[in-house]
Structure formats: C-alpha cells, structure tokens
Design a protein around this motif. Structure first.
Motif, PDB file in Angstrom:
ATOM      1  N   LEU A   1       0.818  -1.215   0.000  1.00  0.00           N
ATOM      2  CA  LEU A   1       0.000   0.000   0.000  1.00  0.00           C
ATOM      3  C   LEU A   1       0.857   1.273   0.000  1.00  0.00           C
ATOM      4  N   ALA A   2       1.972   1.229   0.702  1.00  0.00           N
ATOM      5  CA  ALA A   2       2.811   2.431   0.824  1.00  0.00           C
ATOM      6  C   ALA A   2       3.372   2.867  -0.531  1.00  0.00           C
ATOM      7  N   GLU A   3       3.368   1.950  -1.519  1.00  0.00           N
ATOM      8  CA  GLU A   3       3.892   2.318  -2.848  1.00  0.00           C
ATOM      9  C   GLU A   3       2.895   3.166  -3.634  1.00  0.00           C
ATOM     10  N   LEU A   4       1.620   3.182  -3.197  1.00  0.00           N
ATOM     11  CA  LEU A   4       0.583   3.871  -3.969  1.00  0.00           C
ATOM     12  C   LEU A   4       0.309   5.265  -3.423  1.00  0.00           C
ATOM     13  N   ASP A   5      -0.136   6.135  -4.345  1.00  0.00           N
ATOM     14  CA  ASP A   5      -0.629   7.442  -3.938  1.00  0.00           C
ATOM     15  C   ASP A   5      -2.125   7.435  -4.287  1.00  0.00           C
ATOM     16  N   VAL A   6      -2.944   7.036  -3.325  1.00  0.00           N
ATOM     17  CA  VAL A   6      -4.365   6.813  -3.618  1.00  0.00           C
ATOM     18  C   VAL A   6      -5.103   8.154  -3.665  1.00  0.00           C
ATOM     19  N   MET A   7      -5.831   8.366  -4.765  1.00  0.00           N
ATOM     20  CA  MET A   7      -6.528   9.641  -4.984  1.00  0.00           C
ATOM     21  C   MET A   7      -8.042   9.439  -4.918  1.00  0.00           C
ATOM     22  N   PHE A   8      -8.752  10.522  -4.603  1.00  0.00           N
ATOM     23  CA  PHE A   8     -10.219  10.474  -4.524  1.00  0.00           C
ATOM     24  C   PHE A   8     -10.828  11.585  -5.365  1.00  0.00           C
ATOM     25  N   HIS A   9     -12.026  11.300  -5.914  1.00  0.00           N
ATOM     26  CA  HIS A   9     -12.761  12.323  -6.652  1.00  0.00           C
ATOM     27  C   HIS A   9     -13.300  13.364  -5.676  1.00  0.00           C
ATOM     28  N   ASP A  10     -13.339  14.612  -6.112  1.00  0.00           N
ATOM     29  CA  ASP A  10     -13.902  15.679  -5.296  1.00  0.00           C
ATOM     30  C   ASP A  10     -15.420  15.729  -5.536  1.00  0.00           C
ATOM     31  N   LEU A  11     -16.100  14.668  -5.099  1.00  0.00           N
ATOM     32  CA  LEU A  11     -17.538  14.535  -5.341  1.00  0.00           C
ATOM     33  C   LEU A  11     -18.225  14.076  -4.052  1.00  0.00           C
ATOM     34  N   HIS A  12     -19.552  14.146  -4.062  1.00  0.00           N
ATOM     35  CA  HIS A  12     -20.365  13.639  -2.954  1.00  0.00           C
ATOM     36  C   HIS A  12     -21.131  12.410  -3.447  1.00  0.00           C
ATOM     37  N   ALA A  13     -21.402  11.504  -2.533  1.00  0.00           N
ATOM     38  CA  ALA A  13     -22.176  10.305  -2.883  1.00  0.00           C
ATOM     39  C   ALA A  13     -23.224  10.060  -1.805  1.00  0.00           C
ATOM     40  N   LEU A  14     -24.385   9.585  -2.241  1.00  0.00           N
ATOM     41  CA  LEU A  14     -25.471   9.301  -1.289  1.00  0.00           C
ATOM     42  C   LEU A  14     -26.207   8.065  -1.777  1.00  0.00           C
ATOM     43  N   THR A  15     -26.556   7.190  -0.850  1.00  0.00           N
ATOM     44  CA  THR A  15     -27.286   5.988  -1.244  1.00  0.00           C
ATOM     45  C   THR A  15     -28.497   5.763  -0.348  1.00  0.00           C
ATOM     46  N   VAL A  16     -29.586   5.291  -0.944  1.00  0.00           N
ATOM     47  CA  VAL A  16     -30.844   5.027  -0.244  1.00  0.00           C
ATOM     48  C   VAL A  16     -31.154   3.537  -0.392  1.00  0.00           C
ATOM     49  N   VAL A  17     -31.434   2.883   0.726  1.00  0.00           N
ATOM     50  CA  VAL A  17     -31.764   1.456   0.699  1.00  0.00           C
ATOM     51  C   VAL A  17     -33.269   1.272   0.508  1.00  0.00           C
ATOM     52  N   ILE A  18     -33.636   0.383  -0.411  1.00  0.00           N
ATOM     53  CA  ILE A  18     -35.035  -0.043  -0.538  1.00  0.00           C
ATOM     54  C   ILE A  18     -35.149  -1.366   0.203  1.00  0.00           C
ATOM     55  N   ALA A  19     -35.966  -1.352   1.269  1.00  0.00           N
ATOM     56  CA  ALA A  19     -36.093  -2.542   2.122  1.00  0.00           C
ATOM     57  C   ALA A  19     -37.425  -3.232   1.877  1.00  0.00           C
ATOM     58  N   ALA A  20     -37.436  -4.527   2.136  1.00  0.00           N
ATOM     59  CA  ALA A  20     -38.649  -5.329   1.937  1.00  0.00           C
ATOM     60  C   ALA A  20     -39.679  -5.014   3.008  1.00  0.00           C
ATOM     61  N   GLU A  21     -40.949  -5.253   2.689  1.00  0.00           N
ATOM     62  CA  GLU A  21     -42.003  -5.142   3.692  1.00  0.00           C
ATOM     63  C   GLU A  21     -41.624  -6.002   4.903  1.00  0.00           C
ATOM     64  N   GLY A  22     -41.788  -5.420   6.094  1.00  0.00           N
ATOM     65  CA  GLY A  22     -41.505  -6.186   7.311  1.00  0.00           C
ATOM     66  C   GLY A  22     -40.068  -6.101   7.793  1.00  0.00           C
ATOM     67  N   TYR A  23     -39.156  -5.545   6.966  1.00  0.00           N
ATOM     68  CA  TYR A  23     -37.771  -5.394   7.400  1.00  0.00           C
ATOM     69  C   TYR A  23     -37.715  -4.330   8.485  1.00  0.00           C
ATOM     70  N   PRO A  24     -36.954  -4.491   9.584  1.00  0.00           N
ATOM     71  CA  PRO A  24     -35.983  -5.566   9.799  1.00  0.00           C
ATOM     72  C   PRO A  24     -36.548  -6.806  10.512  1.00  0.00           C
ATOM     73  N   ALA A  25     -37.735  -6.725  11.123  1.00  0.00           N
ATOM     74  CA  ALA A  25     -38.182  -7.829  11.985  1.00  0.00           C
ATOM     75  C   ALA A  25     -38.382  -9.128  11.185  1.00  0.00           C
ATOM     76  N   SER A  26     -39.208  -9.068  10.150  1.00  0.00           N
ATOM     77  CA  SER A  26     -39.485 -10.295   9.389  1.00  0.00           C
ATOM     78  C   SER A  26     -39.779  -9.931   7.936  1.00  0.00           C
ATOM     79  N   PRO A  27     -38.720  -9.723   7.160  1.00  0.00           N
ATOM     80  CA  PRO A  27     -38.899  -9.279   5.781  1.00  0.00           C
ATOM     81  C   PRO A  27     -39.632 -10.305   4.919  1.00  0.00           C
ATOM     82  N   VAL A  28     -40.528  -9.789   4.086  1.00  0.00           N
ATOM     83  CA  VAL A  28     -41.243 -10.644   3.140  1.00  0.00           C
ATOM     84  C   VAL A  28     -40.342 -10.826   1.919  1.00  0.00           C
TER      85      VAL A  28
END
Ligand code: AMP
Ligand code: GLY
Length: 419
Positions: free
Chosen positions: A315-342
């Motif tokens: 790893l020390a050999e690399l110069d790891v770069m990142f995009h100057d961006l934002h990211a957001l994610t939304v989970v679609i969960a099943a009916e009944g999640y988390p107790a008892s998902p259908v």
C-alpha cells in the motif's frame, strides 16, 4: 493488460458495488462472485458457494486461480478464510482470524484499544457473579448501552433509558454468552471512517455517515443501515486530524506489529462529541454496507490496484486519490424489514445505470421463470453522485421513482444532518 481475475465473497449490495468497481478496473479481466445476487450476475460469474463455506471458497479460489479474493462479510474472516487463503498462496483482502476478532469480540476490541491507547467509552464486563445493580448505578443518568460479546449481526446492542430493560438484556446475555459489556453512553454525532490497511501503511477513505434506524427522523428499530452519504461534514478537517492521530495511527501501529499484519479495510465507527473529540464505538473488519456503495465510487485510483496492494503489503507504494464529489445511497427494504422481511416478491422498473447514478442489488435473485425477485431484507440500494450532497441526493432519489416492489419501504431523509 486486463488479465487479472478476482473473487468477491458475499451476496449483498456491498458485494455488487465491489463487483462493479472491479469490472471497471483496467487490470481485471474476470470477476467472480460467491454466492452473488442478480445484480452481480450482470458483470461477474456467480458461483453457488455460500459465504460461510470457508473450505468451499478456498477450493473455488484455487480452481479459478484468482489473483485476489475480496471478502465482503465478517463471518468468514472470523472463521479463518484469510488464514486458509494465505496458506494456499492466494492474496486476500480481509484480515486473518486473530485480527478479525476486533469485530468478533467487543471485549477483545476494548482490550486492544486499551493497549493502543485509543479513546473509547468506559465499560464493565459483567458475568454470573457480578453486582448488576451497582454496575447500572455507575452509568446512570444517561441511557445504558449493553453489548453482547458475540457476532450478532447487528442485534447484539441495546441502548435504553429503561433500567429494567437494560437489566433483562444483561441477564439474558450472561445466560447465553457467559458475559456481557455494559458501556458508558457517548453523546455526539456518529461517523464512519473506512481505513484500508496493510503492514506498510494505511489509506483513509472519505468519512461517511450511516442511518441505522428503519424510519425517517431516526425512529424505529435498528437495521443494518438504511442509507448513507459521504463525505460527512461532521468529520471536519480538525476532527479528521484527531481521528488519524488518536485512532488510526495507534491502531495501525498495533496491527502491523502482529504476527500477520492487518490486510483489508478497518471500519472505524466513531462518536464525535460536540467539542469535536472522536471516540470509537465499534470496529468492523470489512467494508460497511451501505458505506461501501458510497465510498468506493469516490476512489479515483483503480480499486483493484488499491485492494491488491493491501492484500500484498504494498500500500505504501501507492498514492491513492479520490474524486472531489459527494455520494449518497438510499436502501429499498422489503415489507416487514428488519423484523421479518417478506421475500420472493417481483421487482420491476430498475433503471439502467448512468455515470452519476445507479442501483446496486442487495437481496435479489431470479425465480424459475427468470423474473427478478426479492430474496432478502435490504433489496436494492440507489446511489447518486454529485458535485454537492444535494445533487447526489436528487440523483439517488430519482432512481426510486420507477422501481416497483410491493410493500417496500425506504427513508426519505438520508443525508438530513448535512443537507
Ligand atoms: P455497535 O454495534 O457497537 O456499533 O452499536 C450499535 C449502535 O449503538 C451504534 O451505531 C450507536 O448508535 C449505538 N451505540 C453503541 N455504543 C454506544 C455508546 N457507547 N454510546 C452511545 N451510543 C452507542
Ligand atoms: N452499515 C453498518 C455496517 O455495515 O456495519
């Protein structure tokens, strides 16, 4: 150039995100996934080997002669998958069993933090002969935090202001596990820092924030995570400096002094106090899900290069770069999640990916007729990128409009603390 082959272990949204990143690598010519899901089958070869079948996974990696195994979930790491791959001479992104205990045992994690001098909440270890009332008195005035000392798939922690409930959970945990942790309550805002490590160095990914409660406004039961965004502004440059100085560097020094160094990603769950001081809430020995879906796309350096370097102490050999961006994610969960998902319901209307927004499959599969169906509690995760968090949120939420899954639910307020 694209000659390398990779095996991704797991079958959730995190593993689909890993398959996507690997299939885009200029070095990678073949992506395999075990067991995978409907989403991974579009870019990788799925193999019907369970993520808990360590011997089967090692045999698969040998048969495929892969150049790298990337382990998504913690359970096979706690069952020595990395140790066995190491013996077989196959590079593994994911730590050996002894170091995976940082997630496997909360008490072990506390002991390591004590040795490394890493800030974390005070705690008591309680057993059959402990004075529970005096321990509860010690931490009264705030909610009680009770943690089982076993891998409990996110169900091992109770935070409650109800003394009787805290005591009942303590007693039940002692009965089933022999001991339990009672921890001082930490006030502040949570953030997660994913740190790719090996014996030679470490790379911090941009800080993120998960939304663990099922419903809007952080209400309802705890889940594996209903959505996340990155970077999280609670982790200001000053806070990040303290996290690196007080947590990441001491942990890396400790971990790289072990017989086998930590090769993989250390997930540092943090509480940031109002004064901007970080304290460790938990360690995980893997990418978060859904944090993986938002942090990997921000990596500008080829993901195979980074993960393979970590698996082989370069790893020390690399110069790891990142995009100057934002990211957001939304989970679609099943009916009944988390107790008892259908499960087993038809899914339709999943939009095609664009460069700035896409859907990752989590709990999905195909039925006998080839139709896309739900197979788990968290079914899909919808990710958007943007030059601002608001733009990323608009793109992520736009993906949901056409998706149909009967009874599904999602949070409408992902990113609310930062927006
Ligand atoms: P853990 O599995 O240790 O991450 O705990 C699950 C959740 O419980 C965390 O994400 C926090 O929201 C909460 N939690 C855990 N420990 C503490 C603590 N000491 N103080 C306040 N909240 C906590
Ligand atoms: N999203 C929290 C976790 O992966 O542990």
């Amino acid at each position: 150039m694209a000659q390398r082959t990779v095996l991704i272990v797991g079958g959730g949204g995190r593993e689909h995100a890993l398959c996507m990143a690997m299939s885009r690598s200029e070095h990678v010519g073949g992506v395999h996934c075990a067991p995978g899901n409907a989403g991974t089958s579009a870019m990788a070869t799925n193999h019907p080997v369970s993520a808990s079948n360590v011997d089967g996974l090692v045999a698969l990696a040998q048969t495929l002669a892969v150049d790298l195994v990337v382990v998504g979930p913690e359970a096979p790491l706690c069952d020595a998958l990395a140790d066995d791959l190491h013996t077989a001479g196959i590079p593994c992104f994911g730590p050996v069993k002894a170091l995976a205990e940082l997630e496997g045992s909360k008490l072990h994690a506390k002991e390591v933090m004590g040795i490394a001098g890493v800030p974390t909440a005070d705690f008591h270890v309680l057993g059959p002969h402990s004075d529970l009332d005096s321990a509860l008195d010690d931490f009264s005035g705030h909610p009680w935090v009770v943690k089982r000392d076993v891998l409990a798939g996110g169900k091992g922690v109770v935070v409650t202001s109800n003394r009787a409930e805290a005591k009942a959970f303590i007693e039940a945990s002692i009965k089933s596990d022999g001991k339990v942790l009672l921890e001082a309550f930490l006030e502040g805002e949570e953030a997660s820092m994913l740190v790719v490590m090996d014996g030679s160095g470490f790379v911090c990914l941009p800080p993120s924030q998960d939304h663990k409660r099922a419903y809007d406004g952080d209400e309802g039961p705890n889940t594996g995570g209903m959505g996340a965004y990155c970077p999280a502004p609670v982790a200001t440059p000053e806070v990040l400096e303290k996290v690196v100085r007080d947590v990441v560097k001491p942990m890396h020094t400790y971990l790289s002094s072990q017989p086998t160094p930590y090769r993989g990603v250390l997930y540092v769950g943090l509480m940031i106090t109002d004064e901007g001081n970080p304290s460790v809430v938990e360690f995980n020995v893997r990418f978060g899900d859904p944090e993986c879906q938002i942090t990997l796309p921000l990596m500008a350096t080829d993901v195979y290069e980074v993960l393979h370097a970590s698996a082989t102490d370069r790893l020390a050999e690399l110069d790891v770069m990142f995009h100057d961006l934002h990211a957001l994610t939304v989970v679609i969960a099943a009916e009944g999640y988390p107790a008892s998902p259908v499960k087993g319901r038809l899914i339709s209307g999943v939009p095609a990916p664009t460069g700035m927004a896409w859907v990752n499959h989590a709990g999905t599969g195909y039925d006998e007729g080839g139709a896309l169906i739900s197979t788990g509690g968290r079914v899909l995760t919808c990710t958007g990128l943007g030059s601002s968090l608001a733009e990323a949120a608009v793109r992520a939420y736009a993906l949901l409009e056409s998706i149909e899954l009967e009874g599904a639910h999602h949070r409408t307020d992902i990113g609310h603390r930062a927006l």
